[in-house]
Motif scaffolding. Structure first.
Motif, PDB file in Angstrom:
ATOM      1  N   UNK B   9      -3.532  80.837 -80.360  1.00 36.31           N
ATOM      2  CA  UNK B   9      -3.781  80.748 -81.799  1.00 36.31           C
ATOM      3  C   UNK B   9      -4.564  79.473 -82.127  1.00 36.31           C
ATOM      4  N   UNK B  10      -5.699  79.628 -82.783  1.00 38.97           N
ATOM      5  CA  UNK B  10      -6.521  78.458 -83.063  1.00 38.97           C
ATOM      6  C   UNK B  10      -6.663  78.206 -84.556  1.00 38.97           C
ATOM      7  N   UNK B  11      -5.697  78.706 -85.332  1.00 39.00           N
ATOM      8  CA  UNK B  11      -5.774  78.529 -86.781  1.00 39.00           C
ATOM      9  C   UNK B  11      -4.788  77.473 -87.241  1.00 39.00           C
ATOM     10  N   UNK B  12      -5.216  76.674 -88.199  1.00 38.28           N
ATOM     11  CA  UNK B  12      -4.326  75.628 -88.692  1.00 38.28           C
ATOM     12  C   UNK B  12      -3.760  75.928 -90.064  1.00 38.28           C
ATOM     13  N   UNK B  13      -4.120  77.088 -90.620  1.00 40.96           N
ATOM     14  CA  UNK B  13      -3.649  77.410 -91.968  1.00 40.96           C
ATOM     15  C   UNK B  13      -2.495  78.403 -91.876  1.00 40.96           C
ATOM     16  N   UNK B  19      -4.909  87.600 -91.423  1.00 46.21           N
ATOM     17  CA  UNK B  19      -5.773  86.421 -91.299  1.00 46.21           C
ATOM     18  C   UNK B  19      -6.314  86.322 -89.881  1.00 46.21           C
ATOM     19  N   UNK B  23     -10.182  86.423 -88.920  1.00 52.27           N
ATOM     20  CA  UNK B  23     -10.771  85.316 -88.174  1.00 52.27           C
ATOM     21  C   UNK B  23     -11.478  85.839 -86.918  1.00 52.27           C
ATOM     22  N   UNK B  77      -6.065  80.893 -97.824  1.00 47.44           N
ATOM     23  CA  UNK B  77      -5.597  80.130 -96.667  1.00 47.44           C
ATOM     24  C   UNK B  77      -4.154  79.666 -96.858  1.00 47.44           C
TER      25      UNK B  77
END
Lengths: 104, 113
Positions: B9-13, B19, B23, B77
């Motif tokens: 997982x490379x999402x910070x939100x 989502x 992405x 987000x």
């Protein structure tokens, strides 16, 4: 006072050379407008904020300095689970892969 | 589609599957954009032989749907919702209101006159 077409074409050619555009007097569709478009992929792909650092990375950064960082959220979560288990309301243990023959 | 999804997982939100999906679509589109534009150019270029253009049309339609820009939708987000998004703040109108009233959005002020 009509200007001959050949002369107009010369003017057009000169203009195209000056501004480095394509000379296309007939207005043939060459699809150049596609090539002129900017790529919008990078802008679209950077919509969501990326993960910068995880808590584990943060703890690792402080390990060499012998400083301990506590993850309060994680502690809260473990406490909650312990509470559930003590009341017998916890998640069941994972099944062993013994009775595979019974699978439907 | 899982093949487009990042292995880690490379999402910070805020994350939910919608989502993550959106992405992955964005990244897939970014990767395939040059190819898509090349095909689009071939299709629109009337000086090329009709056969080449028809082949390009087929190739473009047979590309994976995740590489299509129309698949991309702006999402909140903070909550992942897909409707009522203020594009400038990437938030739904309600989350925007909450954040603005809390003073988290620089330069945003409640109007009063």
């Amino acid at each position: 006072m009509s200007v001959p077409r050949a002369r107009l074409l010369d003017l057009m050619r000169a203009r195209c050379e000056l501004f480095s555009t394509t000379f296309n007097p007939e207005g043939v569709r060459t699809g150049n407008k596609i090539l002129r478009q900017k790529l919008k992929g990078p802008a679209l792909a950077s919509y969501y904020p990326r993960k910068v650092m995880t808590f584990r990375d943060f703890q690792k950064e402080f390990q060499p300095l012998e400083l301990e960082v506590e993850n309060e959220d994680e502690i809260d979560r473990l406490e909650h689970i312990a509470g559930l288990k003590s009341r017998g309301k916890g998640a069941p243990k994972k099944k062993r892969e013994k009775d595979t023959s019974k699978k439907r | 589609m899982s093949m487009f999804r990042a292995k880690k997982l490379d999402l910070g939100c805020f994350t939910n599957i919608k989502i993550i999906r959106d992405h992955s679509k964005r990244k897939a589109f970014e990767a395939a954009e040059a190819e898509r534009q090349a095909l689009r150019y071939t299709i629109r270029n009337t000086t090329l032989p009709p056969r080449t253009r028809a082949i390009a049309q087929l190739q473009l339609t047979q590309m994976h749907c995740y590489t299509r820009p129309t698949q991309i939708r702006n999402r909140c987000i903070l909550g992942g919702k897909g409707r009522g998004i203020l594009t400038d703040f990437k938030m739904t109108r309600y989350n925007f209101r909450l954040q603005a009233l809390a003073g988290n959005l620089p330069g945003v002020k409640k109007a009063s006159w």
